[in-house]
Design a protein around this motif. Structure first.
Motif, PDB file in Angstrom:
ATOM      1  N   THR A 121       0.850  -1.187   0.000  1.00 37.23           N
ATOM      2  CA  THR A 121       0.000   0.000   0.000  1.00 37.23           C
ATOM      3  C   THR A 121       0.884   1.235   0.000  1.00 37.23           C
ATOM      4  N   THR A 122       0.699   2.085  -0.992  1.00 36.60           N
ATOM      5  CA  THR A 122       1.455   3.335  -1.084  1.00 36.60           C
ATOM      6  C   THR A 122       0.487   4.495  -0.938  1.00 36.60           C
ATOM      7  N   ILE A 123       0.789   5.392  -0.015  1.00 34.73           N
ATOM      8  CA  ILE A 123      -0.090   6.512   0.307  1.00 34.73           C
ATOM      9  C   ILE A 123       0.650   7.815   0.048  1.00 34.73           C
ATOM     10  N   ASP A 124       0.074   8.685  -0.751  1.00 40.30           N
ATOM     11  CA  ASP A 124       0.572  10.045  -0.913  1.00 40.30           C
ATOM     12  C   ASP A 124      -0.317  10.975  -0.109  1.00 40.30           C
ATOM     13  N   ALA A 125       0.299  11.746   0.770  1.00 40.58           N
ATOM     14  CA  ALA A 125      -0.478  12.587   1.685  1.00 40.58           C
ATOM     15  C   ALA A 125       0.184  13.944   1.861  1.00 40.58           C
ATOM     16  N   TRP A 126      -0.630  14.899   2.287  1.00 41.94           N
ATOM     17  CA  TRP A 126      -0.190  16.259   2.573  1.00 41.94           C
ATOM     18  C   TRP A 126      -0.282  16.473   4.073  1.00 41.94           C
ATOM     19  N   THR A 127       0.830  16.860   4.688  1.00 43.35           N
ATOM     20  CA  THR A 127       0.813  17.049   6.135  1.00 43.35           C
ATOM     21  C   THR A 127       0.132  18.364   6.499  1.00 43.35           C
ATOM     22  N   THR A 128      -0.716  18.301   7.504  1.00 41.01           N
ATOM     23  CA  THR A 128      -1.428  19.495   7.966  1.00 41.01           C
ATOM     24  C   THR A 128      -0.853  20.022   9.268  1.00 41.01           C
ATOM     25  N   THR A 129       0.129  19.313   9.797  1.00 41.20           N
ATOM     26  CA  THR A 129       0.868  19.775  10.961  1.00 41.20           C
ATOM     27  C   THR A 129       2.220  19.075  10.937  1.00 41.20           C
ATOM     28  N   GLY A 130       3.193  19.580  11.695  1.00 43.94           N
ATOM     29  CA  GLY A 130       4.479  18.893  11.780  1.00 43.94           C
ATOM     30  C   GLY A 130       4.318  17.563  12.482  1.00 43.94           C
ATOM     31  N   LEU A 131       4.979  16.510  11.974  1.00 39.99           N
ATOM     32  CA  LEU A 131       4.797  15.172  12.519  1.00 39.99           C
ATOM     33  C   LEU A 131       6.137  14.497  12.791  1.00 39.99           C
ATOM     34  N   ASP A 132       6.349  14.101  14.034  1.00 41.62           N
ATOM     35  CA  ASP A 132       7.460  13.219  14.361  1.00 41.62           C
ATOM     36  C   ASP A 132       7.081  11.775  14.054  1.00 41.62           C
TER      37      ASP A 132
END
Length: 505
Positions: free
Chosen positions: A87-98
């Motif tokens: 499974t490959t997911i392309d996503a846009w971050t809406t906050t900084g993520l560790d």
């Protein structure tokens, strides 16, 4: 989705006895996906679990917005062994993520990469917690690749996901079961595009949502690739693998219609399948152009207990069409129920699961309207019967727009009569209140304005008030949230039975 009748007698007009399908169910009762811990920065306070859905509080994950899924599944030729999957997911971050969380509860994870770099991962309840090599800044694209298995065998404590048929597999992910099949952000508020690749032995046929983009045969196996042209919620994903035949026909405006049927039953099922183009044309006259790139029925040789509006390829139990006890008009109305979901629930999707009445109420409405116009089954008779039972439904399941949470182990979950005929009753009252012309204008505007989007009950209330030219907030507060059913406009003589009496009917 509709619940399939389990009686050999013709179904009664009331929804409780109307077997057919209230949309869902099934998946609904699944345990909510647990512990969605999308940690932000190490110094930040602990974030909320899940996306805060009132009915499924641990479903979905904050911190990112999925743009697309690419699913690659390899079927081993038997439905009692896990499929290999990527499974490959392309996503846009809406906050900084560790770290970021994916909903995934039923499969072995072999590896995870984030932006091409190996990432560490761990389990937390129904979540896959991924820690990338580098923190992900807010407002950036990221690609997550998970190599895993997808297990078609029943998951302990869960219901839904893969459906094992007599000759292969199908999917039934509503409401909270897609994460039993593949890692995802399993909430309808985060719709995305899908590419689905299925590799199976040559004797099988694979079909998925959207249109085919390739069929590649290599040796003893074949890979089928499908791609959606419109965003889709994870609960609406569909993959059929079986010894099937794909039948093709043309719908309104050249729409490609394809049906997936057991090869041995194609002749027996063809008279039912031939009805779909005219049913699509009927719906288009009511609410506007069909919203997707294709449509069709998937006839599964399985006992599911429901029919399901998976996007562009609705899932049906084959026996619905072969059981002679079901009247012809009844089966056709079930077909229209799932078809109408393509507009209401699939194209225009609920922002939260409390908005489910917008899906099921509308699907039930057009199911009943079709039966009225094509089979002379009066809508008013059905609505009067629903009115009598409505207080009982509200007491047991909550009012239409505030359904009670699902109980663990209850297969139908939030899919109770209050969101089917109880919600259709609200639409009937609205038509009585604002008049047929305004109501029909509202329906068309709703489907057009919110195509490919997600909506809330408040959105519908605002559009209805605007269409009617007056404030309808009082009307909706009573009809959607009241513990008791309000008087029916134009039918003051209709009476709701006391809950205990209605339940005993």
């Amino acid at each position: 989705m509709l619940l399939t009748p389990r009686t050999v007698r013709p179904p009664r007009p009331l929804p409780q006895a109307r077997p057919a399908g209230r949309s869902p169910r099934r998946a609904a009762a699944l345990l909510a996906s647990a512990v969605s811990v999308c940690l932000l920065a190490a110094s930040a306070p602990a974030p909320p679990l899940g996306v805060g859905d009132r009915l499924f509080p641990y479903l979905g994950n904050p911190g990112y917005d999925v743009a697309s899924y690419d699913l690659s599944l390899t079927y081993p030729g038997t439905n009692d062994k896990p499929l290999k999957a990527v499974t490959t997911i392309d996503a846009w971050t809406t906050t900084g993520l560790d770290r970021l969380n994916l909903d995934f509860a039923h499969g072995k994870v072999d590896s995870v990469e984030v932006d091409g770099r190996r990432a560490t991962f761990s389990r937390a309840g129904d979540d896959l917690v991924v820690t990338p090599e580098r923190a992900l800044p807010r407002g950036s694209w990221t690609r997550i690749t998970v190599r895993h298995t997808s297990d078609p065998r029943p998951a302990k404590g869960h219901d839904g996901g893969w459906v094992r048929t007599t000759d292969g597999l199908a999917m039934a992910n509503q409401a909270d079961a897609a994460h039993l099949v593949f890692p995802c952000n399993d909430h309808p508020s985060d719709k995305a595009m899908f590419t689905i690749r299925v590799t199976a032995p040559n004797r099988y046929t694979a079909v998925a949502n959207g249109l085919p983009t390739g069929v590649d045969k290599v040796g003893s196996s074949t890979t089928w690739t499908y791609r959606t042209q419109h965003p889709m919620a994870t609960e609406l994903a569909q993959v059929s693998i079986g010894r099937s035949t794909v039948l093709h026909r043309t719908g309104p405006h050249g729409l490609p219609v394809r049906d997936v049927v057991p090869t041995a039953d194609r002749k027996a099922l063809e008279p039912w399948l031939a009805k779909t183009p005219d049913q699509i044309a009927w719906m288009e006259k009511k609410v506007g152009p069909y919203p997707f790139e294709t449509y069709g029925l998937l006839m599964a040789q399985a006992t599911t207990g429901f029919e399901l509006e998976t996007q562009t390829l609705s899932l049906f139990e084959k026996n619905v069409f072969t059981e002679p006890a079901y009247p012809k008009w009844y089966v056709e109305s079930i077909m229209v129920h799932e078809l109408s979901h393509q507009w209401f629930g699939d194209s225009v999707s609920p922002r939260t699961w409390s908005d489910l009445w917008l899906n099921e109420g509308h699907a039930t409405w057009y199911e009943a309207l079709y039966a009225e116009e094509k089979a002379h089954r009066p809508m008013a008779d059905r609505m009067k019967a629903a009115y009598r039972a409505s207080d009982s439904w509200r007491e047991s399941g909550g009012p239409p727009a505030a359904p009670k949470p699902p109980s663990a182990g209850q297969k139908i979950g939030i899919f109770r009569p209050n969101v089917y005929d109880g919600a259709a009753l609200v639409l009937y009252a609205l038509r009585q209140e604002i008049g047929r012309p305004a109501f029909e204008r509202l329906e068309r505007t709703w489907a057009r304005t919110h195509r490919d989007g997600t909506v809330t009950t408040a959105d519908f209330e605002r559009l209805a008030s605007s269409t009617a030219g007056r404030d309808l907030s009082g009307f909706f507060k009573a009809w959607l949230y009241g513990a008791k059913t309000p008087p029916m406009p134009g039918h003051g003589e209709w009476k709701a039975a006391p809950p205990a009496k209605a339940a005993a009917r």
